[in-house]
Enzyme design. Structure first.
Site, PDB file in Angstrom:
ATOM      1  CB  CYS A   1     -84.992  83.871 -64.194  1.00 32.54           C
ATOM      2  SG  CYS A   1     -84.984  83.929 -62.412  1.00 32.54           S
TER       3      CYS A   1
ATOM      4  CD  GLN B   1     -90.282  84.585 -57.092  1.00 34.67           C
ATOM      5  OE1 GLN B   1     -89.499  84.553 -58.036  1.00 34.67           O
ATOM      6  NE2 GLN B   1     -90.937  83.521 -56.673  1.00 34.67           N
TER       7      GLN B   1
ATOM      8  CE1 TYR C   1     -81.849  80.452 -56.875  1.00 29.76           C
ATOM      9  CE2 TYR C   1     -84.231  80.132 -56.826  1.00 29.76           C
ATOM     10  CZ  TYR C   1     -83.026  80.104 -57.522  1.00 29.76           C
ATOM     11  OH  TYR C   1     -82.987  79.711 -58.830  1.00 29.76           O
TER      12      TYR C   1
ATOM     13  N   PRO D   1     -93.609  83.649 -61.974  1.00 32.18           N
ATOM     14  CG  PRO D   1     -92.536  83.666 -59.915  1.00 32.18           C
ATOM     15  CD  PRO D   1     -93.858  83.366 -60.563  1.00 32.18           C
TER      16      PRO D   1
HETATM   17  C1  LIG Z   1     -87.515  79.891 -67.620  1.00 30.35           C
HETATM   18  C2  LIG Z   1     -87.992  79.709 -66.217  1.00 30.35           C
HETATM   19  C3  LIG Z   1     -87.632  80.618 -65.256  1.00 30.35           C
HETATM   20  C4  LIG Z   1     -88.081  80.494 -63.947  1.00 30.35           C
HETATM   21  N1  LIG Z   1     -87.806  81.451 -63.020  1.00 30.35           N
HETATM   22  C5  LIG Z   1     -88.410  81.428 -61.813  1.00 30.35           C
HETATM   23  C6  LIG Z   1     -88.346  82.540 -60.926  1.00 30.35           C
HETATM   24  O1  LIG Z   1     -87.788  83.550 -61.235  1.00 30.35           O
HETATM   25  N2  LIG Z   1     -88.958  82.424 -59.735  1.00 30.35           N
HETATM   26  C7  LIG Z   1     -89.659  81.307 -59.370  1.00 30.35           C
HETATM   27  O2  LIG Z   1     -90.205  81.262 -58.274  1.00 30.35           O
HETATM   28  N3  LIG Z   1     -89.766  80.275 -60.199  1.00 30.35           N
HETATM   29  C8  LIG Z   1     -89.171  80.311 -61.410  1.00 30.35           C
HETATM   30  N4  LIG Z   1     -89.356  79.281 -62.286  1.00 30.35           N
HETATM   31  C9  LIG Z   1     -90.208  78.156 -61.876  1.00 30.35           C
HETATM   32  C10 LIG Z   1     -91.632  78.446 -62.309  1.00 30.35           C
HETATM   33  O3  LIG Z   1     -92.130  79.652 -61.767  1.00 30.35           O
HETATM   34  C11 LIG Z   1     -92.567  77.286 -61.926  1.00 30.35           C
HETATM   35  O4  LIG Z   1     -92.588  77.163 -60.523  1.00 30.35           O
HETATM   36  C12 LIG Z   1     -92.133  75.987 -62.573  1.00 30.35           C
HETATM   37  O5  LIG Z   1     -91.654  76.203 -63.902  1.00 30.35           O
HETATM   38  C13 LIG Z   1     -93.291  74.996 -62.645  1.00 30.35           C
HETATM   39  O6  LIG Z   1     -94.357  75.516 -63.404  1.00 30.35           O
HETATM   40  P1  LIG Z   1     -94.691  75.029 -64.909  1.00 30.35           P
HETATM   41  O7  LIG Z   1     -94.811  73.541 -64.879  1.00 30.35           O
HETATM   42  O8  LIG Z   1     -96.007  75.710 -65.223  1.00 30.35           O
HETATM   43  O9  LIG Z   1     -93.590  75.485 -65.809  1.00 30.35           O
HETATM   44  C14 LIG Z   1     -88.880  79.388 -63.602  1.00 30.35           C
HETATM   45  C15 LIG Z   1     -89.237  78.461 -64.576  1.00 30.35           C
HETATM   46  C16 LIG Z   1     -88.816  78.618 -65.883  1.00 30.35           C
HETATM   47  C17 LIG Z   1     -89.257  77.605 -66.922  1.00 30.35           C
END
Ligand SMILES: Cc1cc2nc3c(=O)[nH]c(=O)nc-3n(C[C@H](O)[C@H](O)[C@H](O)COP(=O)(O)O)c2cc1C
Ligand SMILES: Cc1cc2nc3c(=O)[nH]c(=O)nc-3n(C[C@H](O)[C@H](O)[C@H](O)COP(=O)(O)OP(=O)(O)OC[C@H]3O[C@@H](n4cnc5c(N)ncnc54)[C@H](O)[C@@H]3O)c2cc1C
Length: 752
Positions: A417, A492, A573, A415
């Site tokens: 945002c 989510q 959160y 997920p």
């Molecule tokens: C632009 C952006 C928005 C995110 N929004 C959420 C979110 O809405 N909910 C959530 O649980 N994590 C959110 N995250 C965290 C990611 O889901 C993930 O846990 C984190 O980026 C690590 O994964 P990655 O290394 O593959 O980017 C967000 C990350 C990014 C980069």
């Protein structure tokens, strides 16, 4: 240059030889407290890659070393009465004494002065030396004397081990895991000549004490070991040589030199014996330091150059060694694994060896692992394996079931945002963002953190599920995913708590809105930044209200057709703010011990679970550690996961941190996966791992080794919505493209 090497181990001797070879005018002395032929320990082991390094530094010693070697390719893993063999690993072992003999001979032939049986008690006698090499090993007295200058750090590891030998020349690098009435014993054994092998016995402190070894003499230890491993030793003897039980010290120094004294080898840093690299590191230090001194004869500059060249490499190996030693320390955790998966977990323990590397080394072993994994997935989902001649799918392309939801593969879009909604309503951006990623091949797409009330949003751009029109807007996206792609879609659900009423990510992460703020609630009235809005401590009335909002949002998600829900209990959160003691200072029934801090999040979970269809799964995302003093730890996360499981949670998405702004996370590749591994095994619940996962080799290794059930990528999917399709192509796996795009099959992407 006048050089004195304190310590005639591999580091001291090799450095002395390299310096004298570089310039015979150097006056080089090695001072060693032992006799020339008086060594502790048995064998040392080097990889093929290390040997090449030695060849470039000094051909003579390299050739002597290679002549003395016992070489082997196999790793044998003895576990639960079976032996799993993996080949292609390219190791060589030799006796430590023989290595020292070779290095001593080389030193003598080059004209190095060797002073044996001389214990250095203080450095006064060497005051006029240009360089003093502190090569006096793991218990370095020189380092101790200048501990503050070097910034010494020693972490004693909890497990007990003893360095033994045996007359049984194990044919392969051998790991033995054996359980007796006292507990689980680990053996690391490797041959070092035609008749002998090193035999390191390791266990937990508790098992060691239960076996009475805390009071054992060397002979008692030998007798105990011979009896316990009689089958594996095939009638051979165990040998002792100052074989005392020890704890492993992880040594680090903030600075490796002080004035003209420089630390090398074990005096500077240690790496756990399970990665077999202490002697390699010591000798590579010697190579790097001698080169730095040849490049720059000004000692201070050369020492600085040496440290800046070596430190990153040493620290990287120390990180791998740390993960490896932790794997051995917690091997009890993996005892329920079947032998083939246990072997995979062991071989990939440092996360550096991957499914792909192993495939190159030993394709047969990886084929067996993949087959075993795919058969398990077929049983778990009821979807039969493709019939031969179709190849076995790699682990990431096997299906997985959560309740009645069957995912076609193991890749999940995390997920994220988008901060692009108005009053919570998703729009065309979300349709294209989520729809495009659903077409990209991942089995599950999780829609962004969607808030259960207007006041529960992070920012004015966050999506919501609190107005009737939200259902239709989400349904449009869900229907697209269902009608047009094979993916499934989850929502989510969250409440931002004290991290709400902030700007869009690109305007300042977690920064309060300049105007138009709304009031915040949280477990306790603590602002996120000192200048953030102070949230109101939730009353029981607030708690009822928010719980009911979660329930209503879940009902709306069902009406919109989502396949799965994820409850957001991570990243500080609202629900997470109850779990962490850093953000929950309540003195009522919802604060205090973890069990109490978890009460409200569990209450919300239960209420949502009660209205969410029984056939559909719910996952929960947690922060497995706060990365901050006094915050939650991995052990807490295991307890949280176990409680959630008992309440009917189907999977845990394992994230970390973002609870407090002063967190000190340790980032790196797959940095959150060890938490997933631990939670999966200790809480016995499926896990979804997320965080710096970017290659299909990593995804396959994680899954095959049982470190997670699903692999989640966030930024990887921003960068490449078709990540899964590209991974399929790279692995020659036939992932069906949408009909509209079938012509891509005849296209060859040249850049890859
Ligand atoms: C632009 C952006 C928005 C995110 N929004 C959420 C979110 O809405 N909910 C959530 O649980 N994590 C959110 N995250 C965290 C990611 O889901 C993930 O846990 C984190 O980026 C690590 O994964 P990655 O290394 O593959 O980017 C967000 C990350 C990014 C980069
Ligand atoms: C159980 C175990 C298994 C291991 N297995 C492996 C392996 O398979 N492969 C591998 O590469 N490494 C292995 N190692 C690590 C390896 O032994 C060390 O990393 C390596 O020997 C470090 O070399 P060094 O020259 O820095 O120190 P050392 O080899 O410890 O040499 C230091 C020398 O300094 C001398 N000394 C100390 N103080 C003084 C003093 N005051 N005056 C004079 N002399 C002094 C000591 O007598 C010693 O000879 C293992 C270690 C352990 C504990």
């Amino acid at each position: 240059m006048r050089i004195v090497c304190i310590g005639g181990g591999p580091a001291g001797l090799y450095f002395a030889a390299l310096m004298k070879k570089a310039d015979p005018a150097h006056d080089v002395t090695v001072v060693e407290r032992n006799r020339a032929d008086d060594t502790f320990g048995f064998g040392v082991v080097f990889s093929d890659a290390t040997l090449e390094h030695f060849a470039r530094a000094d051909r003579e010693t390299h050739d002597d070393i290679v002549r003395a070697f016992a070489h082997w390719d196999d790793i044998d893993i003895h576990y639960r009465g079976t032996v799993v063999t993996s080949t292609g690993h390219g190791f060589a072992g030799m006796s430590r004494q023989q290595l020292l003999d070779i290095l001593q001979r080389r030193c003598r032939s080059l004209g190095v002065h060797l002073e044996f049986e001389t214990e250095v008690r203080d450095l006064e006698a060497y005051r006029d030396a240009d360089l003093i090499l502190a090569a006096d090993g793991v218990n370095s007295a020189i380092r101790a004397r200048h501990a503050d200058r070097f910034g010494r750090q020693i972490e004693w590891q909890p497990n007990r081990f003893v360095w033994l030998g045996t007359t049984y020349p194990f044919p392969a690098f051998t790991f033995i895991f054996k359980e007796d009435v006292h507990g689980l014993w680990r053996v690391h054994a490797y041959r070092y000549d035609a008749q002998h092998a090193t035999f390191i016995l390791e266990t937990t402190d508790a098992t060691w004490r239960r076996a009475g070894l805390d009071e054992a003499s060397e002979d008692d230890t030998v007798a105990f070991t011979e009896e316990l491993f009689a089958d594996e030793l095939k009638g051979h003897r165990i040998l002792k040589n100052r074989s005392l039980w020890r704890n492993f010290p992880v040594v680090r120094n903030a600075r490796w030199s002080h004035d003209n004294i420089v630390l090398v080898g074990d005096a500077a840093h240690t790496a756990h014996f399970s990665v077999g690299s202490g002697t390699k590191l010591a000798m590579e230090d010697a190579i790097a330091l001698s080169r730095a001194l040849q490049r720059d004869r000004m000692v201070p500059a050369a020492l600085e150059a040496y440290e800046s060249e070596r430190r990153p490499e040493v620290e990287s190996l120390q990180r791998a060694a740390q993960v490896s030693l932790e794997w051995f320390e917690t091997a009890e955790r993996y005892q329920r694994l079947e032998p083939i998966q246990f072997a995979m977990s062991l071989l990939t323990r440092s996360l550096r060896v991957t499914h792909d590397n192993l495939k190159v080394r030993d394709p047969r072993f990886v084929a067996t692992v993949d087959r075993w994994f795919a058969e398990g997935a077929a049983r778990q989902t009821g979807i039969p394996l493709p019939t031969t001649p179709a190849p076995t799918p790699p682990p990431m392309f096997t299906p997985f079931r959560l309740r009645d939801l069957v995912l076609s593969n193991r890749i999940v879009v995390s997920p994220m945002c988008q901060y692009s909604a108005e009053d919570g309503t998703p729009n065309d951006w979300h349709l294209v963002h989520l729809g495009g990623r659903a077409a990209g091949g991942a089995a599950l797409v999780v829609a962004e953190m969607t808030d259960v009330s207007r006041e529960g949003r992070i920012s004015p751009g966050c999506t919501g599920m609190y107005k009737p029109e939200h259902v239709g807007a989400w349904k449009r996206i869900v229907d697209f995913v269902h009608r047009r792609t094979p993916a499934r879609i989850a929502l989510q659900l969250a409440h931002a708590g004290r991290k709400g009423s902030t700007r869009r990510m690109w305007e300042g992460v977690d920064e309060p809105l300049p105007d138009g703020n709304w009031p915040l609630v949280s477990a306790s009235p603590i602002p996120y930044f000192p200048y953030s809005q102070i949230p109101r401590e939730m009353t029981r009335v607030d708690m009822d209200l928010v719980r009911d909002q979660f329930v209503e949002a879940a009902r709306m998600a069902e009406a919109a057709g989502f396949d799965m829900l994820e409850l957001h209990m991570a990243h500080g959160y609202l629900l997470a703010s109850f779990i962490s003691p850093l953000t929950n200072l309540r003195t009522d029934a919802y604060g205090g011990l973890l069990e109490l801090r978890l009460r409200y999040p569990l209450e919300v979970f239960d209420a949502v679970r009660a209205v969410w269809p029984a056939a559909k799964p719910i996952s929960v995302k947690i922060s497995a550690t706060d990365w901050a003093p006094g915050g939650t730890t991995a052990a807490d996360a295991v307890r949280v996961a176990a409680r959630l499981r008992a309440h009917g949670c189907d999977a845990i998405t394992v994230s970390t941190g973002q609870t407090v702004p002063y967190q000190r996370p340790v980032y790196g590749r797959l940095y959150q996966t060890p938490f997933s591994d631990r939670i999966r095994h200790e809480a016995g619940i499926p896990t979804m791992t997320v965080g710096n996962l970017s290659t299909h080799a990593d995804a396959n290794s994680i899954l095959a080794a049982g470190r997670a059930d699903l692999c989640v990528l966030a930024r990887g999917h921003l960068y490449d919505p078709y990540w899964t399709r590209h991974a399929a192509r790279d692995q020659d796996f036939d992932l069906r493209w949408p009909d509209q795009y079938l012509s891509v099959k005849s296209f060859t992407p040249r850049a890859r």
